[in-house]
Design an enzyme around this catalytic site. Sequence first.
Site, PDB file in Angstrom:
ATOM      1  N   HIS A  69       0.799  -1.232   0.000  1.00 31.94           N
ATOM      2  CA  HIS A  69       0.000   0.000   0.000  1.00 31.94           C
ATOM      3  C   HIS A  69       0.830   1.280   0.000  1.00 31.94           C
ATOM      4  O   HIS A  69       0.273   2.359  -0.175  1.00 31.94           O
ATOM      5  CB  HIS A  69      -0.939   0.025   1.210  1.00 31.94           C
ATOM      6  CG  HIS A  69      -0.235   0.325   2.499  1.00 31.94           C
ATOM      7  ND1 HIS A  69       0.386  -0.639   3.247  1.00 31.94           N
ATOM      8  CD2 HIS A  69      -0.035   1.489   3.175  1.00 31.94           C
ATOM      9  CE1 HIS A  69       0.911  -0.096   4.333  1.00 31.94           C
ATOM     10  NE2 HIS A  69       0.685   1.199   4.310  1.00 31.94           N
TER      11      HIS A  69
HETATM   12  C1  UD1 Z   1      -1.712   6.151   5.179  1.00 33.19           C
HETATM   13  C2  UD1 Z   1      -0.361   6.676   5.639  1.00 33.19           C
HETATM   14  C3  UD1 Z   1       0.683   5.565   5.556  1.00 33.19           C
HETATM   15  C4  UD1 Z   1       0.220   4.332   6.316  1.00 33.19           C
HETATM   16  C5  UD1 Z   1      -1.157   3.914   5.855  1.00 33.19           C
HETATM   17  C6  UD1 Z   1      -1.666   2.797   6.729  1.00 33.19           C
HETATM   18  C7  UD1 Z   1      -0.058   9.072   5.131  1.00 33.19           C
HETATM   19  C8  UD1 Z   1       0.614  10.066   4.277  1.00 33.19           C
HETATM   20  N1  UD1 Z   1       0.098   7.789   4.793  1.00 33.19           N
HETATM   21  O1  UD1 Z   1      -1.592   5.798   3.815  1.00 33.19           O
HETATM   22  O2  UD1 Z   1       1.887   6.018   6.140  1.00 33.19           O
HETATM   23  O3  UD1 Z   1       1.139   3.292   6.099  1.00 33.19           O
HETATM   24  O4  UD1 Z   1      -2.069   5.024   5.961  1.00 33.19           O
HETATM   25  O5  UD1 Z   1      -2.669   2.048   6.129  1.00 33.19           O
HETATM   26  O6  UD1 Z   1      -0.706   9.430   6.080  1.00 33.19           O
HETATM   27  N2  UD1 Z   1      -8.981   5.038   1.055  1.00 33.19           N
HETATM   28  C9  UD1 Z   1     -10.222   4.468   1.039  1.00 33.19           C
HETATM   29  N3  UD1 Z   1     -10.822   4.213   2.239  1.00 33.19           N
HETATM   30  C10 UD1 Z   1     -10.263   4.498   3.444  1.00 33.19           C
HETATM   31  C11 UD1 Z   1      -8.987   5.092   3.441  1.00 33.19           C
HETATM   32  C12 UD1 Z   1      -8.361   5.356   2.250  1.00 33.19           C
HETATM   33  O7  UD1 Z   1     -10.787   4.187  -0.017  1.00 33.19           O
HETATM   34  O8  UD1 Z   1     -10.866   4.217   4.489  1.00 33.19           O
HETATM   35  C13 UD1 Z   1      -8.303   5.275  -0.246  1.00 33.19           C
HETATM   36  C14 UD1 Z   1      -8.605   6.627  -0.859  1.00 33.19           C
HETATM   37  O9  UD1 Z   1      -8.679   6.457  -2.243  1.00 33.19           O
HETATM   38  C15 UD1 Z   1      -7.382   7.434  -0.500  1.00 33.19           C
HETATM   39  C16 UD1 Z   1      -6.270   6.395  -0.512  1.00 33.19           C
HETATM   40  O10 UD1 Z   1      -6.890   5.219  -0.032  1.00 33.19           O
HETATM   41  O11 UD1 Z   1      -7.145   8.472  -1.406  1.00 33.19           O
HETATM   42  C17 UD1 Z   1      -5.080   6.740   0.347  1.00 33.19           C
HETATM   43  O12 UD1 Z   1      -5.469   7.014   1.677  1.00 33.19           O
HETATM   44  P1  UD1 Z   1      -4.573   7.970   2.628  1.00 33.19           P
HETATM   45  O13 UD1 Z   1      -5.189   8.026   3.967  1.00 33.19           O
HETATM   46  O14 UD1 Z   1      -4.307   9.265   1.948  1.00 33.19           O
HETATM   47  O15 UD1 Z   1      -3.189   7.254   2.697  1.00 33.19           O
HETATM   48  P2  UD1 Z   1      -2.825   5.718   2.864  1.00 33.19           P
HETATM   49  O16 UD1 Z   1      -2.314   5.225   1.566  1.00 33.19           O
HETATM   50  O17 UD1 Z   1      -3.957   4.993   3.502  1.00 33.19           O
HETATM   51  N1  UDP Z   2      -3.638  -4.999   9.205  1.00 39.58           N
HETATM   52  C1  UDP Z   2      -4.911  -5.543   9.366  1.00 39.58           C
HETATM   53  N2  UDP Z   2      -5.590  -5.958   8.254  1.00 39.58           N
HETATM   54  C2  UDP Z   2      -5.068  -5.898   7.008  1.00 39.58           C
HETATM   55  C3  UDP Z   2      -3.752  -5.357   6.857  1.00 39.58           C
HETATM   56  C4  UDP Z   2      -3.072  -4.904   7.977  1.00 39.58           C
HETATM   57  O1  UDP Z   2      -5.404  -5.633  10.491  1.00 39.58           O
HETATM   58  O2  UDP Z   2      -5.755  -6.305   6.046  1.00 39.58           O
HETATM   59  C5  UDP Z   2      -2.910  -4.539  10.402  1.00 39.58           C
HETATM   60  C6  UDP Z   2      -1.561  -5.158  10.608  1.00 39.58           C
HETATM   61  O3  UDP Z   2      -1.683  -6.396  11.285  1.00 39.58           O
HETATM   62  C7  UDP Z   2      -0.826  -4.098  11.414  1.00 39.58           C
HETATM   63  C8  UDP Z   2      -1.389  -2.805  10.865  1.00 39.58           C
HETATM   64  O4  UDP Z   2      -2.627  -3.145  10.241  1.00 39.58           O
HETATM   65  O5  UDP Z   2      -1.159  -4.194  12.795  1.00 39.58           O
HETATM   66  C9  UDP Z   2      -0.437  -2.243   9.855  1.00 39.58           C
HETATM   67  O6  UDP Z   2      -1.049  -1.230   9.147  1.00 39.58           O
HETATM   68  P1  UDP Z   2      -0.638  -0.813   7.659  1.00 39.58           P
HETATM   69  O7  UDP Z   2       0.098  -1.906   7.015  1.00 39.58           O
HETATM   70  O8  UDP Z   2      -1.880  -0.295   7.015  1.00 39.58           O
HETATM   71  O9  UDP Z   2       0.294   0.462   7.918  1.00 39.58           O
HETATM   72  P2  UDP Z   2       1.837   0.680   8.239  1.00 39.58           P
HETATM   73  O10 UDP Z   2       2.206  -0.174   9.398  1.00 39.58           O
HETATM   74  O11 UDP Z   2       2.614   0.389   7.007  1.00 39.58           O
HETATM   75  O12 UDP Z   2       1.925   2.145   8.530  1.00 39.58           O
END
Ligand code: UD1
Ligand code: UDP
Length: 368
Positions: free
Chosen positions: A214
Amino acid sequence: METVKIITVVGARPQFVKAAAVTRAVSAFNDTQGGVCIDERIVHTGQHYDESMSKVFFEELRIPSPALNLDVGSGPHGRQTAEMLAGLERVLLEERPDWVVIYGDTNSTLAGALAAAKLHIPVAHVEAGLRSFNRRMPEEINRVVADRVSAALFCPTAASVENLAREGIIDGVHQVGDVMYDSVLFNTKLAEQTSGVMGRLALKAKAFYLATVHRAENTDDPARLAGILEAFGGMETPIVLPLHPRTRKTLGADRERVGGAVRVIDPVSYLDMLMLERNARLILTDSGGVQKEAYWLAVPCVTLRDETEWVELVEAGCNRIAGAAPEAIRQAVDAFEGEGASLPADRSGDLYGDGHSAEKIVAVLTGR
Ligand code: UD1
Ligand code: UDP
């Protein structure tokens, strides 16, 4: 009775897992300590909002419902962070807490740090001092700024303490271990008892790989994403891929074309994820949290990035950095398979503390 007022700012999936450990320690503190009471209120920025990215974590991990959800949602970095900042400023002016507690390195972390620091409210950063030394990552910018304005810096590792010292940050630094380790220790048994994911997906233990992808550096770079999917598609062992909404959006209709033995599923709950991780033969991921969970659950991990903040895992031989090129990913997988897909037996057990990180954080926040 003295009250310590805390505003906890969360917004993204990994922050719910981290905050769950601390809110549990807060309730235990309030149940057992006399003289001081913690009044913790959770503010959800709304960065993640799908049920499978947010609500399911609050329910499963029994995190108290947020006092407020700013409902900021998705958007470009500037707008998303600005809306959080404006919303948080209003809350903090009204609440005037003793601490604002922030987690990790997302845009919600950055907004919490800036909103509080500008109002002279002490910031406590959980997971401070992590560095990739890659300023192209949004997470790196968020962490560097958050650490710079924090009064209490809760570091999970020795390397993170050293990173801060190199930047001249020494006061307020506490090496407390990793709250995600607290969460794994607390929830693994519960996951075994309650998660039905292995049966639901008809999976056999140690007969599949688990993957997550992601990070922006992979999803926003078509060549890297194609390289990762090519590598996945070429593997004989089936791969289970719970797909983050960001990646789902990037792939669009191409999601159907993710080939080979790759099984794309929706994001799973935390307890289901723990069971998938524990039973996987090997994990391939660009997630920060998943790299560490692989280690705690004794599963080899191939990291789909060019560097990691969790350098001790690589040094211990538990994690191989592969990047996004198909050949490098295959080589890393083959190297682990050559070792029987098991981790070195002599690995140190305490890279991330003793499983009581959250209690140590609460002790610092209350001065007890
Ligand atoms: C964010 C964090 C990243 C973290 C990740 C955990 C930032 C800059 N990045 O990335 O460090 O590893 O969360 O998962 O804060 N979207 C949905 N539904 C949701 C949330 C997001 O559809 O509930 C989609 C949207 O299209 C959105 C995209 O995901 O534009 C990205 O979401 P965003 O919160 O901007 O960043 P993440 O990639 O989730
Ligand atoms: N996680 C989860 N379901 C999923 C993927 C991840 O519960 O389908 C949990 C995972 O076990 C960990 C946390 O989400 O505890 C990690 O989040 P993510 O990978 O979104 O973000 P990052 O750690 O890279 O910031």
